[in-house]
Design a protein around this motif. Structure first.
Motif, PDB file in Angstrom:
ATOM      1  N   ASP A  26       0.825  -1.203   0.000  1.00 60.65           N
ATOM      2  CA  ASP A  26       0.000   0.000   0.000  1.00 60.65           C
ATOM      3  C   ASP A  26       0.868   1.265   0.000  1.00 60.65           C
ATOM      4  OD1 ASP A  26      -2.382  -1.397  -0.032  1.00 60.65           O
ATOM      5  OD2 ASP A  26      -2.627  -1.374   2.151  1.00 60.65           O
ATOM      6  N   VAL A  27       2.010   1.210   0.698  1.00 64.21           N
ATOM      7  CA  VAL A  27       2.911   2.358   0.769  1.00 64.21           C
ATOM      8  C   VAL A  27       3.486   2.686  -0.609  1.00 64.21           C
ATOM      9  CG1 VAL A  27       5.117   3.191   1.699  1.00 64.21           C
ATOM     10  CG2 VAL A  27       3.513   2.002   3.200  1.00 64.21           C
ATOM     11  N   VAL A  28       3.873   1.655  -1.369  1.00 63.59           N
ATOM     12  CA  VAL A  28       4.539   1.885  -2.656  1.00 63.59           C
ATOM     13  C   VAL A  28       3.570   1.953  -3.838  1.00 63.59           C
ATOM     14  CG1 VAL A  28       6.616   0.718  -1.804  1.00 63.59           C
ATOM     15  CG2 VAL A  28       4.968  -0.573  -3.181  1.00 63.59           C
ATOM     16  N   LYS A  29       2.311   1.695  -3.571  1.00 67.56           N
ATOM     17  CA  LYS A  29       1.324   1.657  -4.661  1.00 67.56           C
ATOM     18  C   LYS A  29       1.315   2.966  -5.442  1.00 67.56           C
ATOM     19  CE  LYS A  29      -3.444   0.288  -5.621  1.00 67.56           C
ATOM     20  NZ  LYS A  29      -4.719  -0.191  -5.030  1.00 67.56           N
ATOM     21  N   ASN A  30       1.413   2.840  -6.763  1.00 63.37           N
ATOM     22  CA  ASN A  30       1.384   3.978  -7.680  1.00 63.37           C
ATOM     23  C   ASN A  30       2.549   4.943  -7.477  1.00 63.37           C
ATOM     24  OD1 ASN A  30      -1.033   3.054  -8.851  1.00 63.37           O
ATOM     25  ND2 ASN A  30      -2.239   4.069  -7.250  1.00 63.37           N
ATOM     26  N   LYS A  31       3.646   4.448  -6.873  1.00 61.71           N
ATOM     27  CA  LYS A  31       4.837   5.275  -6.675  1.00 61.71           C
ATOM     28  C   LYS A  31       6.018   4.674  -7.424  1.00 61.71           C
ATOM     29  CE  LYS A  31       3.596   7.163  -2.146  1.00 61.71           C
ATOM     30  NZ  LYS A  31       2.276   6.526  -2.041  1.00 61.71           N
ATOM     31  N   HIS A  32       6.999   5.509  -7.703  1.00 62.00           N
ATOM     32  CA  HIS A  32       8.262   5.042  -8.293  1.00 62.00           C
ATOM     33  C   HIS A  32       9.180   4.653  -7.142  1.00 62.00           C
ATOM     34  CE1 HIS A  32      11.680   5.753 -11.448  1.00 62.00           C
ATOM     35  NE2 HIS A  32      11.903   4.692 -10.693  1.00 62.00           N
ATOM     36  N   LEU A  33       9.448   3.362  -7.032  1.00 61.55           N
ATOM     37  CA  LEU A  33      10.263   2.829  -5.944  1.00 61.55           C
ATOM     38  C   LEU A  33      11.730   2.769  -6.358  1.00 61.55           C
ATOM     39  CD1 LEU A  33      10.569   1.314  -3.187  1.00 61.55           C
ATOM     40  CD2 LEU A  33      10.160  -0.809  -4.471  1.00 61.55           C
ATOM     41  N   TYR A  79      15.547  10.505 -11.892  1.00 61.49           N
ATOM     42  CA  TYR A  79      14.665   9.398 -12.276  1.00 61.49           C
ATOM     43  C   TYR A  79      13.282   9.506 -11.641  1.00 61.49           C
ATOM     44  CZ  TYR A  79      18.283   6.900 -14.816  1.00 61.49           C
ATOM     45  OH  TYR A  79      19.222   6.545 -15.748  1.00 61.49           O
ATOM     46  N   GLU A  80      13.044  10.606 -10.930  1.00 63.25           N
ATOM     47  CA  GLU A  80      11.743  10.912 -10.326  1.00 63.25           C
ATOM     48  C   GLU A  80      11.276   9.806  -9.381  1.00 63.25           C
ATOM     49  OE1 GLU A  80       9.257  11.790 -13.733  1.00 63.25           O
ATOM     50  OE2 GLU A  80       9.961  13.871 -13.764  1.00 63.25           O
ATOM     51  N   VAL A  81      12.197   9.388  -8.527  1.00 60.22           N
ATOM     52  CA  VAL A  81      11.876   8.407  -7.491  1.00 60.22           C
ATOM     53  C   VAL A  81      10.991   9.066  -6.437  1.00 60.22           C
ATOM     54  CG1 VAL A  81      12.904   7.112  -5.573  1.00 60.22           C
ATOM     55  CG2 VAL A  81      13.897   6.963  -7.862  1.00 60.22           C
ATOM     56  N   ASP A  82      10.060   8.296  -5.889  1.00 58.13           N
ATOM     57  CA  ASP A  82       9.165   8.803  -4.846  1.00 58.13           C
ATOM     58  C   ASP A  82       9.525   8.291  -3.454  1.00 58.13           C
ATOM     59  OD1 ASP A  82       7.272  10.200  -6.597  1.00 58.13           O
ATOM     60  OD2 ASP A  82       6.710   8.194  -7.287  1.00 58.13           O
ATOM     61  N   ALA A 170       4.352  -1.110  -7.134  1.00 55.15           N
ATOM     62  CA  ALA A 170       4.901   0.189  -7.517  1.00 55.15           C
ATOM     63  C   ALA A 170       4.649   0.436  -8.997  1.00 55.15           C
ATOM     64  CB  ALA A 170       6.400   0.235  -7.220  1.00 55.15           C
ATOM     65  N   VAL A 171       4.505   1.697  -9.374  1.00 50.82           N
ATOM     66  CA  VAL A 171       4.268   2.023 -10.778  1.00 50.82           C
ATOM     67  C   VAL A 171       5.541   1.837 -11.592  1.00 50.82           C
ATOM     68  CG1 VAL A 171       4.782   4.504 -10.580  1.00 50.82           C
ATOM     69  CG2 VAL A 171       3.155   3.683 -12.306  1.00 50.82           C
ATOM     70  N   ASP A 172       6.698   1.969 -10.927  1.00 45.92           N
ATOM     71  CA  ASP A 172       7.991   1.763 -11.576  1.00 45.92           C
ATOM     72  C   ASP A 172       9.018   1.457 -10.496  1.00 45.92           C
ATOM     73  OD1 ASP A 172       9.846   1.528 -13.565  1.00 45.92           O
ATOM     74  OD2 ASP A 172       9.906   3.662 -14.102  1.00 45.92           O
ATOM     75  N   THR A 173      10.108   0.785 -10.882  1.00 46.90           N
ATOM     76  CA  THR A 173      11.159   0.431  -9.936  1.00 46.90           C
ATOM     77  C   THR A 173      12.515   0.643 -10.586  1.00 46.90           C
ATOM     78  OG1 THR A 173       9.767  -1.271  -8.892  1.00 46.90           O
ATOM     79  CG2 THR A 173      12.130  -1.385  -8.488  1.00 46.90           C
ATOM     80  N   THR A 174      13.416   1.295  -9.857  1.00 51.67           N
ATOM     81  CA  THR A 174      14.790   1.482 -10.320  1.00 51.67           C
ATOM     82  C   THR A 174      15.739   1.049  -9.216  1.00 51.67           C
ATOM     83  OG1 THR A 174      14.122   3.377 -11.685  1.00 51.67           O
ATOM     84  CG2 THR A 174      16.477   3.123 -11.240  1.00 51.67           C
TER      85      THR A 174
END
Length: 226
Positions: A26-33, A79-82, A170-174
């Protein structure tokens, strides 16, 4: 999700709860991790010699860490990490009161981001193992190793396995990598096989992770270019 400046470090025992994998999802949902892995222990004298040879000038360990902090924060912003996760690396307060330092602790605690720490169960509840004040959430691995894989890249273990479980939301992961030892080398293999974007800094230590990156064809930034 930027971390408040001058956040106060705290022991594992100071965390009110251990978050479940579903809660972290839930914390990482829709976020760039952003996932950070790499060098755990403090720099040895020999490693500092290698770094100075690479840079071509004398430099202290604290100033090397400042260069790494600059690289990490600049890259994560680019990279617009959240939000960030790591293996809950810690500094340890010894019986004589001295603080045993960890490079990964320094890197994570100086990020401009809130951090999810994924801990081995043996560290939970410790009063003398300290996490950075920007570590807001604490999850636990199954304790099946520290991370990486069990000899088969398809079978991740420890914090790597737990991170993979929650990063799916997550919406994206780097993946951000700063040198690293044998565990980091195995983690690199896992994330590389998964097709995760990998951003890596070469500290010129000829470390297992740097050697693995070369073998996999992963391009690395150089410390002297920061």
């Amino acid at each position: 999700m930027f971390a408040p400046k001058k956040s106060v470090p705290r022991a594992f025992s100071a965390f009110d709860k251990i978050n479940t994998t579903d809660e972290i999802k839930d914390v990482v949902k829709n976020k760039h991790l952003g996932i950070i892995i790499g060098k755990g222990q403090a720099f040895s004298d020999e490693e500092m010699m290698n770094v100075r040879d690479c840079l071509g000038y004398d430099i202290s360990e604290s100033d090397v860490l400042l260069l790494i902090d600059t690289w990490l924060n600049d890259k994560m912003k680019a990279y617009e990490v959240d939000i960030v996760s790591n293996g809950a690396d810690y500094n340890k307060i010894e019986k004589d009161g001295r603080e045993k330092r960890s490079t990964m602790y320094a890197m994570a605690s100086n990020l401009d981001y809130l951090v999810i720490g994924v801990s081995h169960p043996c560290n939970l509840g410790s009063v003398n193992k300290i996490l950075g004040g920007n570590t807001k959430w604490l999850a636990k691995s199954l304790g099946d190793g520290w991370g990486g894989h069990d000899g088969d890249v398809s079978n991740p273990t420890g914090a790597t396995r737990t991170t993979i479980e929650f990063m799916s939301d997550a919406v994206d992961t780097t993946l951000f990598v700063v040198s690293g030892g044998h565990t980091t080398a195995k983690e690199l293999e896992v994330y590389y096989k998964m097709g995760i974007d990998i951003i890596m800094l070469n500290l010129n230590l000829c470390s297992p992770a740097e050697k693995m990156a070369n073998m996999l064809g992963i391009e690395m930034d150089n410390l002297r270019d920061i």
